[in-house]
Design an enzyme around this catalytic site. Sequence first.
Site, PDB file in Angstrom:
ATOM      1  N   LYS A   1      -8.181   0.714  -5.151  1.00  7.83           N
ATOM      2  CA  LYS A   1      -9.391   0.158  -4.549  1.00  7.83           C
ATOM      3  C   LYS A   1     -10.633   0.918  -4.976  1.00  7.83           C
ATOM      4  O   LYS A   1     -10.633   2.145  -5.049  1.00  7.83           O
ATOM      5  CB  LYS A   1      -9.298   0.239  -3.016  1.00  7.83           C
ATOM      6  CG  LYS A   1      -8.270  -0.686  -2.389  1.00  7.83           C
ATOM      7  CD  LYS A   1      -8.293  -0.520  -0.874  1.00  7.83           C
ATOM      8  CE  LYS A   1      -7.096  -1.154  -0.188  1.00  7.83           C
ATOM      9  NZ  LYS A   1      -7.112  -2.613  -0.189  1.00  7.83           N
TER      10      LYS A   1
ATOM     11  N   ARG B   1      -7.144 -20.250   7.198  1.00  7.62           N
ATOM     12  CA  ARG B   1      -7.452 -21.596   7.722  1.00  7.62           C
ATOM     13  C   ARG B   1      -8.876 -22.019   7.371  1.00  7.62           C
ATOM     14  O   ARG B   1      -9.120 -23.181   7.031  1.00  7.62           O
ATOM     15  CB  ARG B   1      -7.271 -21.637   9.238  1.00  7.62           C
ATOM     16  CG  ARG B   1      -5.826 -21.618   9.674  1.00  7.62           C
ATOM     17  CD  ARG B   1      -5.650 -22.340  11.005  1.00  7.62           C
ATOM     18  NE  ARG B   1      -4.288 -22.268  11.496  1.00  7.62           N
ATOM     19  CZ  ARG B   1      -3.304 -23.094  11.104  1.00  7.62           C
ATOM     20  NH1 ARG B   1      -3.558 -24.046  10.219  1.00  7.62           N
ATOM     21  NH2 ARG B   1      -2.086 -22.959  11.595  1.00  7.62           N
TER      22      ARG B   1
ATOM     23  N   GLY C   1      -5.601  -2.600   8.693  1.00  6.46           N
ATOM     24  CA  GLY C   1      -5.292  -1.421   9.499  1.00  6.46           C
ATOM     25  C   GLY C   1      -5.126  -1.696  10.972  1.00  6.46           C
ATOM     26  O   GLY C   1      -5.058  -0.766  11.779  1.00  6.46           O
TER      27      GLY C   1
ATOM     28  N   GLY D   1      -3.701  -7.040   8.062  1.00  5.51           N
ATOM     29  CA  GLY D   1      -3.057  -7.173   9.363  1.00  5.51           C
ATOM     30  C   GLY D   1      -1.647  -7.729   9.322  1.00  5.51           C
ATOM     31  O   GLY D   1      -1.027  -7.922  10.363  1.00  5.51           O
TER      32      GLY D   1
ATOM     33  N   ASP E   1       0.850  -1.191   0.000  1.00  3.99           N
ATOM     34  CA  ASP E   1       0.000   0.000   0.000  1.00  3.99           C
ATOM     35  C   ASP E   1       0.887   1.243   0.000  1.00  3.99           C
ATOM     36  O   ASP E   1       1.797   1.346   0.837  1.00  3.99           O
ATOM     37  CB  ASP E   1      -0.842   0.052   1.289  1.00  3.99           C
ATOM     38  CG  ASP E   1      -2.095  -0.812   1.188  1.00  3.99           C
ATOM     39  OD1 ASP E   1      -2.286  -1.467   0.153  1.00  3.99           O
ATOM     40  OD2 ASP E   1      -2.875  -0.821   2.164  1.00  3.99           O
TER      41      ASP E   1
ATOM     42  N   GLY F   1      -0.347  -3.648   4.018  1.00  4.26           N
ATOM     43  CA  GLY F   1      -1.046  -2.373   3.993  1.00  4.26           C
ATOM     44  C   GLY F   1      -0.314  -1.351   4.813  1.00  4.26           C
ATOM     45  O   GLY F   1       0.717  -0.800   4.415  1.00  4.26           O
ATOM     46  N   SER F   2      -0.818  -1.126   6.022  1.00  2.23           N
ATOM     47  CA  SER F   2      -0.269  -0.085   6.879  1.00  2.23           C
ATOM     48  C   SER F   2       1.112  -0.462   7.410  1.00  2.23           C
ATOM     49  O   SER F   2       1.876   0.404   7.817  1.00  2.23           O
ATOM     50  CB  SER F   2      -1.225   0.151   8.042  1.00  2.23           C
ATOM     51  OG  SER F   2      -2.562   0.115   7.575  1.00  2.23           O
TER      52      SER F   2
END
EC number: 4.3.3.6
Lengths: 352, 197
Positions: free
Chosen positions: A103, A187, A175, A272, A46, A293-294
């Site tokens: 996005k 899973r 995030g 995450g 990102d 991402g973050s």
Amino acid sequence: MFPNPNFIFSHCEAKTMKINLEELKFGTELIKRGFAKMQKGGVIMDVTNAEQAIIAEEAGAVAVMALHKVPADIRAAGGVARMADPKKIQEIIDAVTIPVMAKCRIGHIAEAKALEALGVDMIDESEVLTPADVFFHIDKRKFVVPFVCGARSLGEAVRRIWEGAAMIRTKGEAGTGNVVEAVKHMRLINGAIDELQRLPEERIYDVAEKYASRYAELTGIVKEDMGLGKAGRNDVVFEEYTLGEIVDGIYEVLLEIREMGRLPVVNFAAGGVATPADAALMMQLGADGVFVGSGIFKSSNPPEYAKAIVEAVQHYDEPEVIAEVSKGLGEAMKGLDVFKLSEEERLQTRGV
Amino acid sequence: MRVAVVGVQGDVEEHVLMTKKALKKLGIGGEVVATRRAGIVSKSDAVIIPGGESTTISKLIFLDGIADEIIELAESGKPVMGTCAGLILLSKYGDEQVEKTGTKLLGLIDIWVKRNAFGRQRESFQVKLDVKHVGSFDAVFIRAPAIKKVGENVEVLATLQDYVVAAKQNNVLGLAFHPELTNDTRIHEYFLKLNEF
């Protein structure tokens, strides 16, 4: 690098094949899924500006996701999260040579068409933005550009694949810097694929009917309101498709998954993933690659962090490499406890 | 025969499956291994560099010493094939995108490549292509590179508009498209026989 004076245009002497433009086929399933396959074993990062995009490319990212805010900031800002400013996306497209993704909101066909017009290489129909449609996702077969969609379960993944998604990613909980939900979704999907393989063939159609029932929700509400009962097989329930056609289509996707023992499209981890070890964990669980991402640009040392995650994905099964690249990276993003988030604060429940 | 597929990034599995099918069709016994580490390519009889992102693959093969092993294998006359990103890495000269990103090349074919020659993903296409020694082939071009110029020792195998899209220099084969994404093994079969050169 300088041109070699001995170079000659020898191909001019060869019979040059002239192709009529009509003979070129664009946006076929092979091309869309093929694009996603080229990303395998890679890290998609990102980024919110050209400078970050260049850091990502230099670190070895296979693509960047152009955003106006990373998910952690979207979460903090609240309000309606929409497609990023096209000017920002254009700047990122101009800054790097690797593919640029962006996005759009779930079900927001107009944002998706705008992104396609911009020349974005893949569209993420993403739960990180505020959904535009509570009933449906985009019919992605009607686009030339390929899509990636999030999934928490095999049902969500299969619906998105039937709609034409060329890539699936776990939703995780974007995030938060907390990998727990991405692990859970990976899973759940893997477990459902195992179950599907154990299932006798005659039961698979039942699963297809269950998975397809989501498309009949709108028609069901409308009919019930009119006192007409439930949606039936011959009712057109989504775009031009009848419920029966959708069940049959989903049945085909399930048979393909059963035979392959995996999703027929590339499956990435997302939501995450914050550290090199997180990325390696997701690869060990069978992810084809990782979205970060973050995690990178919320860390204290983004260039080093980005490189470390790329190496961790490549060497996910070599613990000594994971240990080495994780040394002295500085602070990872702070992170949130997913279990303390309220239902409204969870992004993953959007778009099933 | 042992065939290695450089497995650091890209559509590695697709090449592994196609090569296995091609070996079977040719009746050649052998194994196909994907490798992300040094030490495998040098012990193989042929190597394939898959499609993917050339910037990423270049970084990783030069970092881990796989690059030198590919060069040695090529110099010993064994078959080497690169598709799409693999073609870029095999070439001697890159364009401004290759230079700007500091992508290191293997320099095994005297060609000048242009990255993303046909445009972005929405301009990616499929087309029936005439490939020398192989015949008509359903070629898939994905953000594909193309060859702008070739050196004297390079044999042009296929062209499209003003570009060369398949070329061979002795035992080294470079393609701008992806035979591994189709069900057609003919190009892989042709590649496996290049050691008879």
